[in-house]
Design an enzyme around this catalytic site. Structure first.
Site, mmCIF file in Angstrom:
data_model
loop_
_atom_site.group_PDB
_atom_site.id
_atom_site.type_symbol
_atom_site.label_atom_id
_atom_site.label_comp_id
_atom_site.label_asym_id
_atom_site.label_seq_id
_atom_site.Cartn_x
_atom_site.Cartn_y
_atom_site.Cartn_z
ATOM 1 N N HIS A 390 0.829 -1.208 0.000
ATOM 2 C CA HIS A 390 0.000 0.000 0.000
ATOM 3 C C HIS A 390 0.866 1.262 0.000
ATOM 4 O O HIS A 390 0.719 2.141 -0.859
ATOM 5 C CB HIS A 390 -0.911 -0.033 1.226
ATOM 6 C CG HIS A 390 -1.835 1.140 1.352
ATOM 7 N ND1 HIS A 390 -3.165 1.069 1.030
ATOM 8 C CD2 HIS A 390 -1.627 2.406 1.777
ATOM 9 C CE1 HIS A 390 -3.737 2.239 1.242
ATOM 10 N NE2 HIS A 390 -2.820 3.073 1.704
ATOM 11 N N GLU A 391 1.765 1.348 0.970
ATOM 12 C CA GLU A 391 2.567 2.568 1.115
ATOM 13 C C GLU A 391 3.548 2.747 -0.038
ATOM 14 O O GLU A 391 3.834 3.881 -0.445
ATOM 15 C CB GLU A 391 3.297 2.578 2.457
ATOM 16 C CG GLU A 391 2.376 2.570 3.672
ATOM 17 C CD GLU A 391 1.367 3.704 3.693
ATOM 18 O OE1 GLU A 391 1.616 4.743 3.022
ATOM 19 O OE2 GLU A 391 0.324 3.564 4.352
ATOM 20 N N HIS A 394 1.794 4.514 -2.821
ATOM 21 C CA HIS A 394 1.867 5.965 -2.647
ATOM 22 C C HIS A 394 3.230 6.491 -3.087
ATOM 23 O O HIS A 394 3.337 7.494 -3.786
ATOM 24 C CB HIS A 394 1.690 6.323 -1.162
ATOM 25 C CG HIS A 394 0.292 6.253 -0.663
ATOM 26 N ND1 HIS A 394 -0.760 6.900 -1.271
ATOM 27 C CD2 HIS A 394 -0.228 5.639 0.439
ATOM 28 C CE1 HIS A 394 -1.870 6.672 -0.583
ATOM 29 N NE2 HIS A 394 -1.577 5.912 0.451
ATOM 30 N N HIS A 397 3.726 6.537 -6.833
ATOM 31 C CA HIS A 397 2.862 7.579 -7.413
ATOM 32 C C HIS A 397 3.571 8.932 -7.290
ATOM 33 O O HIS A 397 3.674 9.696 -8.257
ATOM 34 C CB HIS A 397 1.520 7.594 -6.679
ATOM 35 C CG HIS A 397 0.472 8.441 -7.335
ATOM 36 N ND1 HIS A 397 -0.802 8.576 -6.807
ATOM 37 C CD2 HIS A 397 0.492 9.218 -8.451
ATOM 38 C CE1 HIS A 397 -1.502 9.378 -7.586
ATOM 39 N NE2 HIS A 397 -0.749 9.786 -8.583
#
Length: 600
Positions: A390-391, A394, A397
């Site tokens: 998940h992190e 980020h 991105h």
């Protein structure tokens, strides 16, 4: 899972800490840069009253603003990361305080700029673009500002609002310091006398413990501790809402929600449509609760039973090294361009991995140059493996946007922020499900996927509804007392979880430990982002390279367009309820699949 002692920051192996030296090699160099940056204030003020003089002047100011943003971001990244390593370290908390004081001064100094740009006539702006074609780089930025004319105040008023920034940040700062540095919880014990350290970071792993006595003890201990501070925490949250109201009223918005979402170009209808769609699919959440009760074989299901795995053979520890390898394999459909950056992050200390005393709880990614920084509080669990995916979603991105976009458009708004992170989770889950042939492992993974739906789509929507309700109550003149907050939160839990679970009274204090209520209508985007991510991941797996190309273009787009348009690049239309409805439909299908597997 074996309970580990929590080390002091100084005792953590450097390999598992983030490389803040990539920002500044020493605290002294950071201090020197802060001193140098103080000259930015006078440089900014030299443009005051002159932005409408010529295209050259406006362009020079915007270039200066970019330069200042890069330097300030680097200062802030270092100070915030060091402060989060140990929230009880007064030196770094002081560093953070010095930075915030400087930022307020600088924001006050540049407060003239937006009103001056907005005050220009359309004819002047058009002439400036013609006179200096380089200025077209900033056209979207300028147009976006000018669309908010009705909410921009005079120079003097803008300066006053900017000067109040440090006061406005106080509720979040106080709340974070209280939760992470000052608040301590008693240890909990199981029936055999084994002791477990209870912290914000260890709470969820303890909720996953197979021993109901450990779960109950951790649940009751944590929330009863919060209960003893309910009036203090209610006052802090009330202050947060009051400052949101102050800014919304000052800028002539109809509500705090409208003020928040307007800055990210998201219609308030998207927020309301999410809550409506979830309400219309509450039967699926209630069905999941019934299935959990059935599979756990209990006469009564309690709130402290919601996190424990309900499938056997799911307690296997997954080391950090194993988690990294699984994430690399799971994200293989995104191609080598993506994977090479992911490996770079794994190998070059972008990540602060393990919990230590005083470390900020939870997990996050902070973008910036020279690379993003990811905070984890990693446990050797399946959940932590997905948190890593998940992190890093980020982080990449941020990386691709920063590398592709000019400074003015390098940042993306929070509405799209959760898409890349959750897409990674969905791809990892689909990979793990596809390669397992073991019935129990498949059931465990499906259960974890169902928990993503419960905790992201339903629970975050419940948080969003709570945030909406308390803001509406405050805007009607009600005082957000501890009792009102607890009663509101308790009733939402009853609505969302249904009649097949005992909604224990302690859950009414859970709002006290949720930092996102200080993030200004942030949480709903976890749910919308999850829905968009499911759609994007499905498209990548179904269509291959063309979908990957569209997705990488989305990741590289930063804030170059409004978020609704950016998601359309990746093939998702969030102006409709379809992505949410499709995701909830999948949730229902997975419930039935798990029920069938476990009934064999």
């Amino acid at each position: 899972m074996k309970q580990q002692s929590i080390p002091k920051r100084a005792d953590v192996d450097k390999r598992f800490t983030w490389a803040t030296e990539d920002l500044f090699a020493s605290d002294e160099l950071w201090k020197a840069e802060l001193e140098d940056c103080k000259a930015l204030k006078e440089r900014a003020l030299s443009y005051k009253g002159r932005l409408a003089q010529s295209a050259d002047t406006l362009y020079e100011y915007l270039r200066f603003n970019d330069e200042a943003s890069i330097r300030i971001e680097r200062l802030a990244n270092y100070a915030m990361r060091k402060a989060d390593e140990d929230t009880g370290n007064n030196f770094y908390q002081g560093m953070r305080g010095k930075l915030m004081a400087f930022l307020v001064e600088l924001e006050s100094a540049v407060a003239f700029a937006v009103p001056e740009i907005i005050a220009m006539s359309d004819e002047t702006i058009a002439k400036f673009y013609a006179d200096k074609p380089e200025l077209k780089l900033y056209e979207r930025y300028i147009t976006k500002l000018r669309k908010r004319r009705a909410h921009i105040l005079s120079d003097a008023e803008e300066k006053l609002l900017a000067a109040a920034g440090e006061v406005a940040d106080a509720p979040e700062t106080i709340g974070s310091t209280f939760r992470n540095a000052d608040l301590k919880f008693p240890d909990v014990k199981d029936d055999k006398g084994n002791t477990y350290t209870l912290t914000q970071g260890s709470f969820i792993p303890l909720m996953e413990n197979s021993d109901v006595n450990v779960r109950r003890a951790a649940f009751e201990t944590l929330y009863n501790t919060f209960a003893s501070y309910k009036n203090t925490t209610a006052a802090i949250l009330n202050a947060q809402v009051k400052q949101l109201m102050f800014y919304a009223n000052a800028r002539k918005y109809a509500s705090t929600m409208e003020a928040s979402l307007d800055r990210t170009e998201v219609p308030t209808s998207v927020y309301h449509n999410l809550i409506k769609a979830v309400h219309e699919n509450m039967d699926k959440m209630h069905k999941y609760v019934r299935l959990r009760k059935k599979l756990m074989g209990v006469d009564e299901l309690h709130m402290y039973d919601l996190y424990t795995p309900i499938v056997g053979d799911s307690d296997e520890e997954i080391t950090f090294e194993q988690a990294k390898q699984n994430v690399l394999e799971g994200l293989a459909p995104l191609g080598e361009k993506y994977l090479s950056v992911l490996r770079e992050g794994f190998e070059n200390r972008w990540i602060d991995v393990y919990e230590n005393e005083g470390k900020r709880s939870g997990a996050y990614s902070a973008g910036g140059s020279p690379h993003p920084y990811v905070l984890l509080n990693h446990k050797n669990t399946l959940d932590s493996q997905f948190t890593l995916a998940h992190e890093m979603g980020h982080a990449l991105h941020s990386y691709f946007s920063l590398k592709t976009q000019p400074t003015v458009y390098a940042d993306y708004v929070i509405f799209v922020a959760e898409v890349a992170s959750t897409c990674n989770e969905v791809l990892l889950m689909r990979h793990l499900l596809s390669k397992t042939t073991d019935k129990h492992e498949k059931a465990a993974l499906i259960n974890h996927f169902l928990e993503q739906f419960r905790t992201t789509l339903y629970r975050q929507t419940m948080f969003a509804e709570f945030e909406m309700l308390i803001n509406e109550m405050a805007e009607k003149g009600e005082s957000l007392t501890a009792d009102l907050l607890c009663d509101t939160y308790y009733e939402l839990n009853r609505k969302y979880y249904g009649d097949d679970i005992v909604v224990d009274k302690e859950i009414s204090y859970e709002w006290e430990r949720i930092p996102h209520f200080f993030y200004n209508f942030y949480v709903f985007q976890y749910a919308t982002g999850f829905s968009a991510a499911v759609a994007i991941a499905n498209r990548i797996l179904a269509e291959g390279q063309s979908a990957v190309d569209d997705y990488l273009k989305f990741l590289s787009s930063g804030g170059s367009s409004d978020p609704i348009s950016l998601l359309k690049i990746a093939g998702v239309d969030m102006t409709t309820a379809k992505p949410v409805e499709d995701a909830l439909k999948l949730f229902g299908e997975l419930i039935d699949e798990l029920d069938e597997i476990m009934s064999e």
